[in-house]
Design a protein around this motif. Structure first.
Motif, PDB file in Angstrom:
ATOM      1  N   GLY A  96       0.811  -1.208   0.000  1.00 34.21           N
ATOM      2  CA  GLY A  96       0.000   0.000   0.000  1.00 34.21           C
ATOM      3  C   GLY A  96       0.842   1.254   0.000  1.00 34.21           C
ATOM      4  N   LYS A 150      -2.827  -2.937   3.206  1.00 29.16           N
ATOM      5  CA  LYS A 150      -3.698  -1.784   3.019  1.00 29.16           C
ATOM      6  C   LYS A 150      -3.705  -1.438   1.544  1.00 29.16           C
ATOM      7  CE  LYS A 150      -0.302   1.843   4.373  1.00 29.16           C
ATOM      8  NZ  LYS A 150       0.718   1.124   5.158  1.00 29.16           N
ATOM      9  N   ASN A 151      -4.405  -0.361   1.174  1.00 32.10           N
ATOM     10  CA  ASN A 151      -4.482  -0.010  -0.237  1.00 32.10           C
ATOM     11  C   ASN A 151      -4.628   1.496  -0.395  1.00 32.10           C
ATOM     12  OD1 ASN A 151      -4.561  -0.447  -3.025  1.00 32.10           O
ATOM     13  ND2 ASN A 151      -5.879  -2.246  -2.792  1.00 32.10           N
ATOM     14  N   ILE A 187      -8.999  -2.243   1.175  1.00 35.56           N
ATOM     15  CA  ILE A 187      -7.950  -3.104   0.616  1.00 35.56           C
ATOM     16  C   ILE A 187      -8.300  -3.742  -0.723  1.00 35.56           C
ATOM     17  CG2 ILE A 187      -6.932  -3.609   2.860  1.00 35.56           C
ATOM     18  CD1 ILE A 187      -8.249  -6.359   2.735  1.00 35.56           C
ATOM     19  N   ASP A 188      -9.569  -3.889  -1.037  1.00 30.13           N
ATOM     20  CA  ASP A 188      -9.950  -4.540  -2.291  1.00 30.13           C
ATOM     21  C   ASP A 188     -10.372  -3.548  -3.370  1.00 30.13           C
ATOM     22  OD1 ASP A 188     -12.083  -3.925  -0.644  1.00 30.13           O
ATOM     23  OD2 ASP A 188     -13.354  -5.559  -1.363  1.00 30.13           O
ATOM     24  N   GLY A 222      -8.231  -0.388  -4.173  1.00 28.48           N
ATOM     25  CA  GLY A 222      -7.197   0.541  -4.594  1.00 28.48           C
ATOM     26  C   GLY A 222      -6.335  -0.008  -5.712  1.00 28.48           C
ATOM     27  N   VAL A 260      -3.358  -1.448  -5.409  1.00 26.97           N
ATOM     28  CA  VAL A 260      -2.702  -2.717  -5.086  1.00 26.97           C
ATOM     29  C   VAL A 260      -3.668  -3.845  -5.431  1.00 26.97           C
ATOM     30  CG1 VAL A 260      -1.649  -4.154  -3.307  1.00 26.97           C
ATOM     31  CG2 VAL A 260      -1.402  -1.664  -3.202  1.00 26.97           C
ATOM     32  N   TYR A 261      -3.246  -4.725  -6.323  1.00 28.32           N
ATOM     33  CA  TYR A 261      -4.096  -5.851  -6.706  1.00 28.32           C
ATOM     34  C   TYR A 261      -3.725  -7.036  -5.817  1.00 28.32           C
ATOM     35  CZ  TYR A 261      -6.658  -9.136  -9.629  1.00 28.32           C
ATOM     36  OH  TYR A 261      -7.539 -10.086 -10.091  1.00 28.32           O
ATOM     37  N   TRP A 262      -4.455  -7.145  -4.699  1.00 28.43           N
ATOM     38  CA  TRP A 262      -4.077  -8.123  -3.686  1.00 28.43           C
ATOM     39  C   TRP A 262      -4.090  -9.579  -4.165  1.00 28.43           C
ATOM     40  CZ3 TRP A 262      -1.166  -7.786   0.357  1.00 28.43           C
ATOM     41  CH2 TRP A 262      -0.930  -6.524   0.888  1.00 28.43           C
ATOM     42  N   ASP A 302      -5.828  -0.637   7.550  1.00 25.51           N
ATOM     43  CA  ASP A 302      -6.742   0.092   6.672  1.00 25.51           C
ATOM     44  C   ASP A 302      -6.970   1.515   7.165  1.00 25.51           C
ATOM     45  OD1 ASP A 302      -8.707   0.810   4.869  1.00 25.51           O
ATOM     46  OD2 ASP A 302     -10.309  -0.198   5.978  1.00 25.51           O
TER      47      ASP A 302
END
Length: 279
Positions: free
Chosen positions: A182, A209-210, A230-231, A233, A235-237, A257
């Motif tokens: 993140g 985090k994102n 987190i799901d 942003g 950042v592609y988790w 978060d």
């Protein structure tokens, strides 16, 4: 993998409420925020870095730390790291945090990294950072507590490769790195698998985090990074989790978060459910 929460994201919860909620929602650990609260802000509404109730004061007595340790253990939680806020190069505060980590049963503490701005001479900052880490390594050997830097915007360890350059001279048993994708949205992005390969044995655990950039006309600079859930942003988790799986990582994922998209308890439930769906 094991799931924890960095309590900076739970400012409206007392330590007692924090461990109760983490146990309720199936977490394995708690990464305590460790710093002395700013009493001048105690009248303010709870906030991440201001009036944060879910904080273990850095000047806690040994008895108070033992009580926190007992309460944490009683709720079936481990303490994977003590998230200290240590000013750059402050060896006294570093030793204080390591002593606290021993009493709390935490294997590591977060330590400081030289900051970076346009008037910073990088190589001088790197030399200073390595000088501090050499002293931290000696303390780590003394107390059996690993010192961890974090990939973070605004300092000389803003990427995995920059962090590796800083820690490369030290034993990874004593000095390690918290990988925070993140933060890499702000500064220091590298392909996730490449970054993890670069960190190698220095990878200690992962912050979750994102964030995402948003264009703001008239702002300087015009693109500003904002925290997201987190799901949602940049950042592609799923890809991060795939990269972690590829390197055989089976350690801690600690939620952090700052999006304010959900109330605290709802966020806790959402995050662990989402990450478990990616396993």
């Amino acid at each position: 993998m094991k799931f924890a929460v960095f309590t900076v994201m739970m400012p409206d919860c007392s330590p007692e409420e924090t461990v109760r909620l983490l146990q309720k929602h199936g977490y394995d650990g708690v990464e305590w925020r460790f710093t002395n609260p700013d009493q001048s802000r105690s009248h303010e509404a709870p906030s991440f870095w201001g009036n944060n109730h879910s904080t273990v004061p850095a000047d806690s007595t040994e008895e108070e730390l033992r009580q926190i340790a007992a309460m944490t253990k009683a709720h079936g939680l481990e303490i994977p790291n003590l998230a200290a806020y240590i000013r750059e190069g402050n060896l006294q505060a570093t030793e204080q945090a390591m002593k606290a980590a021993v009493l709390l049963g935490s294997p590591s503490v977060r330590i400081s990294v030289p900051g970076y701005s346009r008037d910073t001479h990088y190589w001088d900052a790197l030399k200073a950072g390595k000088g501090y880490l050499k002293q931290v390594e000696a303390l780590s050997k003394q107390y059996g507590v690993q010192g961890l830097i974090e990939t973070h915007h605004g300092n000389i360890a803003c990427s995995a490769s920059a962090a590796r350059r800083l820690v490369d001279d030290f034993d990874p048993q004593h000095i390690g790195v918290i990988y925070d994708p993140g933060n890499l949205v702000h500064e220091g992005f590298e392909a996730y698998r490449m970054g993890l390969d670069i960190l190698g044995p220095y990878l200690a655990y992962v912050h979750v985090k994102n964030a995402a950039a948003r264009h703001i006309p008239g702002a300087t600079p015009p693109w500003q990074v904002e925290w997201r859930t987190i799901d949602e942003g940049e950042v592609y988790w799923p890809q991060v989790m795939e990269a972690l799986h590829d390197i055989g990582y089976d350690g801690w994922l600690s939620m952090e978060d700052f999006s304010l998209a959900r109330p605290t308890e709802e966020a806790l439930a959402h995050h662990i459910s989402y990450l478990k769906s990616l396993l």
